[in-house]
Design a protein around this motif. Sequence first.
Motif, PDB file in Angstrom:
ATOM      1  N   SER A  13       0.808  -1.224   0.000  1.00 50.57           N
ATOM      2  CA  SER A  13       0.000   0.000   0.000  1.00 50.57           C
ATOM      3  C   SER A  13       0.841   1.274   0.000  1.00 50.57           C
ATOM      4  CB  SER A  13      -0.949   0.008   1.199  1.00 50.57           C
ATOM      5  OG  SER A  13      -0.194  -0.060   2.403  1.00 50.57           O
ATOM      6  N   GLU A  14       2.088   1.157   0.412  1.00 48.15           N
ATOM      7  CA  GLU A  14       2.976   2.318   0.431  1.00 48.15           C
ATOM      8  C   GLU A  14       3.797   2.445  -0.847  1.00 48.15           C
ATOM      9  OE1 GLU A  14       5.211   1.698   3.959  1.00 48.15           O
ATOM     10  OE2 GLU A  14       3.491   2.036   5.270  1.00 48.15           O
ATOM     11  N   GLY A  15       3.625   1.526  -1.772  1.00 50.33           N
ATOM     12  CA  GLY A  15       4.336   1.581  -3.051  1.00 50.33           C
ATOM     13  C   GLY A  15       5.648   0.811  -3.083  1.00 50.33           C
ATOM     14  N   ALA A  16       6.011   0.179  -1.976  1.00 45.01           N
ATOM     15  CA  ALA A  16       7.249  -0.607  -1.944  1.00 45.01           C
ATOM     16  C   ALA A  16       7.034  -1.908  -2.724  1.00 45.01           C
ATOM     17  CB  ALA A  16       7.643  -0.915  -0.502  1.00 45.01           C
ATOM     18  N   LYS A  17       8.034  -2.272  -3.511  1.00 48.70           N
ATOM     19  CA  LYS A  17       7.932  -3.467  -4.342  1.00 48.70           C
ATOM     20  C   LYS A  17       8.669  -4.628  -3.676  1.00 48.70           C
ATOM     21  CE  LYS A  17       7.545  -0.890  -8.660  1.00 48.70           C
ATOM     22  NZ  LYS A  17       6.126  -0.766  -8.608  1.00 48.70           N
ATOM     23  N   LYS A  18       8.089  -5.812  -3.832  1.00 51.44           N
ATOM     24  CA  LYS A  18       8.714  -7.022  -3.295  1.00 51.44           C
ATOM     25  C   LYS A  18       8.616  -8.105  -4.358  1.00 51.44           C
ATOM     26  CE  LYS A  18       8.802 -10.256   0.405  1.00 51.44           C
ATOM     27  NZ  LYS A  18       8.282 -10.815   1.587  1.00 51.44           N
ATOM     28  N   GLU A  19       9.747  -8.729  -4.667  1.00 56.40           N
ATOM     29  CA  GLU A  19       9.781  -9.785  -5.680  1.00 56.40           C
ATOM     30  C   GLU A  19       9.836 -11.149  -5.018  1.00 56.40           C
ATOM     31  OE1 GLU A  19      12.679  -9.308  -8.741  1.00 56.40           O
ATOM     32  OE2 GLU A  19      12.271  -7.177  -8.977  1.00 56.40           O
ATOM     33  N   GLU A  20       9.061 -12.073  -5.567  1.00 54.29           N
ATOM     34  CA  GLU A  20       9.051 -13.454  -5.105  1.00 54.29           C
ATOM     35  C   GLU A  20       8.936 -14.360  -6.317  1.00 54.29           C
ATOM     36  OE1 GLU A  20       5.813 -13.867  -2.361  1.00 54.29           O
ATOM     37  OE2 GLU A  20       6.902 -12.892  -0.741  1.00 54.29           O
ATOM     38  N   THR A  21       9.324 -15.601  -6.154  1.00 53.19           N
ATOM     39  CA  THR A  21       9.181 -16.595  -7.223  1.00 53.19           C
ATOM     40  C   THR A  21       8.198 -17.655  -6.763  1.00 53.19           C
ATOM     41  OG1 THR A  21      11.447 -16.218  -7.968  1.00 53.19           O
ATOM     42  CG2 THR A  21      10.391 -18.251  -8.660  1.00 53.19           C
ATOM     43  N   LEU A  22       7.168 -17.854  -7.564  1.00 52.15           N
ATOM     44  CA  LEU A  22       6.174 -18.875  -7.261  1.00 52.15           C
ATOM     45  C   LEU A  22       6.489 -20.126  -8.062  1.00 52.15           C
ATOM     46  CD1 LEU A  22       2.927 -16.697  -7.413  1.00 52.15           C
ATOM     47  CD2 LEU A  22       4.309 -17.266  -5.416  1.00 52.15           C
ATOM     48  N   CYS A  23       6.537 -21.261  -7.392  1.00 50.39           N
ATOM     49  CA  CYS A  23       6.817 -22.551  -8.035  1.00 50.39           C
ATOM     50  C   CYS A  23       5.541 -23.393  -8.008  1.00 50.39           C
ATOM     51  CB  CYS A  23       7.924 -23.292  -7.294  1.00 50.39           C
ATOM     52  SG  CYS A  23       9.469 -22.377  -7.237  1.00 50.39           S
ATOM     53  N   PHE A  24       5.338 -24.154  -9.054  1.00 49.99           N
ATOM     54  CA  PHE A  24       4.126 -24.959  -9.166  1.00 49.99           C
ATOM     55  C   PHE A  24       4.504 -26.429  -9.269  1.00 49.99           C
ATOM     56  CE2 PHE A  24       3.386 -20.769 -10.895  1.00 49.99           C
ATOM     57  CZ  PHE A  24       2.291 -20.363 -10.150  1.00 49.99           C
ATOM     58  N   LYS A  25       4.045 -27.214  -8.300  1.00 50.79           N
ATOM     59  CA  LYS A  25       4.366 -28.642  -8.261  1.00 50.79           C
ATOM     60  C   LYS A  25       3.141 -29.500  -8.541  1.00 50.79           C
ATOM     61  CE  LYS A  25       8.005 -27.699  -5.023  1.00 50.79           C
ATOM     62  NZ  LYS A  25       8.292 -27.473  -3.630  1.00 50.79           N
ATOM     63  N   GLY A  26       1.987 -28.866  -8.709  1.00 51.30           N
ATOM     64  CA  GLY A  26       0.748 -29.580  -8.989  1.00 51.30           C
ATOM     65  C   GLY A  26      -0.354 -28.594  -9.296  1.00 51.30           C
ATOM     66  N   LEU A  27      -1.492 -29.102  -9.705  1.00 48.17           N
ATOM     67  CA  LEU A  27      -2.608 -28.233 -10.061  1.00 48.17           C
ATOM     68  C   LEU A  27      -3.124 -27.444  -8.867  1.00 48.17           C
ATOM     69  CD1 LEU A  27      -4.583 -30.527 -12.520  1.00 48.17           C
ATOM     70  CD2 LEU A  27      -3.135 -28.571 -13.074  1.00 48.17           C
ATOM     71  N   SER A  28      -3.009 -27.998  -7.668  1.00 53.13           N
ATOM     72  CA  SER A  28      -3.494 -27.296  -6.477  1.00 53.13           C
ATOM     73  C   SER A  28      -2.691 -26.024  -6.194  1.00 53.13           C
ATOM     74  CB  SER A  28      -3.448 -28.215  -5.265  1.00 53.13           C
ATOM     75  OG  SER A  28      -2.117 -28.607  -4.998  1.00 53.13           O
ATOM     76  N   ASP A  29      -1.479 -25.932  -6.708  1.00 52.49           N
ATOM     77  CA  ASP A  29      -0.657 -24.737  -6.494  1.00 52.49           C
ATOM     78  C   ASP A  29      -1.172 -23.525  -7.257  1.00 52.49           C
ATOM     79  OD1 ASP A  29       1.004 -26.122  -4.815  1.00 52.49           O
ATOM     80  OD2 ASP A  29       2.499 -26.570  -6.356  1.00 52.49           O
ATOM     81  N   PHE A  30      -2.124 -23.721  -8.170  1.00 53.77           N
ATOM     82  CA  PHE A  30      -2.674 -22.618  -8.944  1.00 53.77           C
ATOM     83  C   PHE A  30      -3.850 -21.960  -8.247  1.00 53.77           C
ATOM     84  CE2 PHE A  30      -0.395 -24.973 -12.179  1.00 53.77           C
ATOM     85  CZ  PHE A  30       0.223 -23.961 -12.883  1.00 53.77           C
ATOM     86  N   GLY A  31      -4.359 -22.547  -7.186  1.00 53.21           N
ATOM     87  CA  GLY A  31      -5.491 -21.982  -6.461  1.00 53.21           C
ATOM     88  C   GLY A  31      -5.046 -20.913  -5.482  1.00 53.21           C
ATOM     89  N   ILE A  32      -6.023 -20.268  -4.870  1.00 49.11           N
ATOM     90  CA  ILE A  32      -5.733 -19.191  -3.911  1.00 49.11           C
ATOM     91  C   ILE A  32      -4.876 -19.709  -2.763  1.00 49.11           C
ATOM     92  CG2 ILE A  32      -6.771 -17.648  -2.207  1.00 49.11           C
ATOM     93  CD1 ILE A  32      -9.145 -17.352  -4.125  1.00 49.11           C
ATOM     94  N   LYS A  33      -5.253 -20.843  -2.201  1.00 41.22           N
ATOM     95  CA  LYS A  33      -4.495 -21.392  -1.071  1.00 41.22           C
ATOM     96  C   LYS A  33      -3.081 -21.788  -1.483  1.00 41.22           C
ATOM     97  CE  LYS A  33      -8.478 -23.092   1.482  1.00 41.22           C
ATOM     98  NZ  LYS A  33      -9.175 -24.282   1.986  1.00 41.22           N
ATOM     99  N   GLY A  34      -2.926 -22.382  -2.661  1.00 45.95           N
ATOM    100  CA  GLY A  34      -1.610 -22.817  -3.134  1.00 45.95           C
ATOM    101  C   GLY A  34      -0.666 -21.659  -3.384  1.00 45.95           C
ATOM    102  N   ILE A  35      -1.173 -20.590  -3.974  1.00 50.49           N
ATOM    103  CA  ILE A  35      -0.330 -19.425  -4.256  1.00 50.49           C
ATOM    104  C   ILE A  35      -0.023 -18.676  -2.968  1.00 50.49           C
ATOM    105  CG2 ILE A  35      -0.276 -17.176  -5.413  1.00 50.49           C
ATOM    106  CD1 ILE A  35      -1.768 -18.494  -7.745  1.00 50.49           C
ATOM    107  N   THR A  36      -1.026 -18.520  -2.108  1.00 48.28           N
ATOM    108  CA  THR A  36      -0.818 -17.806  -0.843  1.00 48.28           C
ATOM    109  C   THR A  36       0.188 -18.533   0.044  1.00 48.28           C
ATOM    110  OG1 THR A  36      -3.080 -16.956  -0.955  1.00 48.28           O
ATOM    111  CG2 THR A  36      -1.992 -16.843   1.171  1.00 48.28           C
ATOM    112  N   ALA A  37       0.155 -19.859   0.034  1.00 49.32           N
ATOM    113  CA  ALA A  37       1.083 -20.631   0.871  1.00 49.32           C
ATOM    114  C   ALA A  37       2.535 -20.422   0.476  1.00 49.32           C
ATOM    115  CB  ALA A  37       0.732 -22.115   0.795  1.00 49.32           C
TER     116      ALA A  37
END
Length: 149
Positions: free
Chosen positions: A68-92
């Motif tokens: 909300s303050e405009g600061a940027k944060k970079e992360e890498t999301l890895c996908f090991k199964g179809l469940s990783d594409f859902g809200i819970k999988g990405i948030t985890a």
Amino acid sequence: MLEYGIGGTEVQGDASEAFIDIPQNRTLLCEKLTGDSPVKPKITEGLQTIDDVFEHYKPKVPVEFEDSEGAKKEETLCFKGLSDFGIKGITAQSDFLKSLSIEKEQYQKIIKQLKGNRLLRKALENPETKADLLGVMFALIKELEEVQS
């Protein structure tokens, strides 16, 4: 001469083109699973299950979040199964999204309290009691910040 279609289905050669549907018990997966396009496309054989595909390609994507303050944060999301594409999988996978999720839950609890607590709602409607309540809240925040230091 006989021709074979997708799934090994025999297609009779005649004057008109024939397309036969893929049988219901088969899945055709066509998707770009890597971030970079290959220099020379190749057919990968021997992948029998979705898990095999994820294990072979190991799809991942770099994501840039902005708070909300405009600061940027970079992360890498890895996908090991179809469940990783859902809200819970990405948030985890994301610390940033976890913190937003916690913040969202806190706001929902506050809204629930405001809707269900008549005394609090009445106190917030009166400007004097609202100012007093805010003063108490700011004092609590200041005290918590001092304790953390």
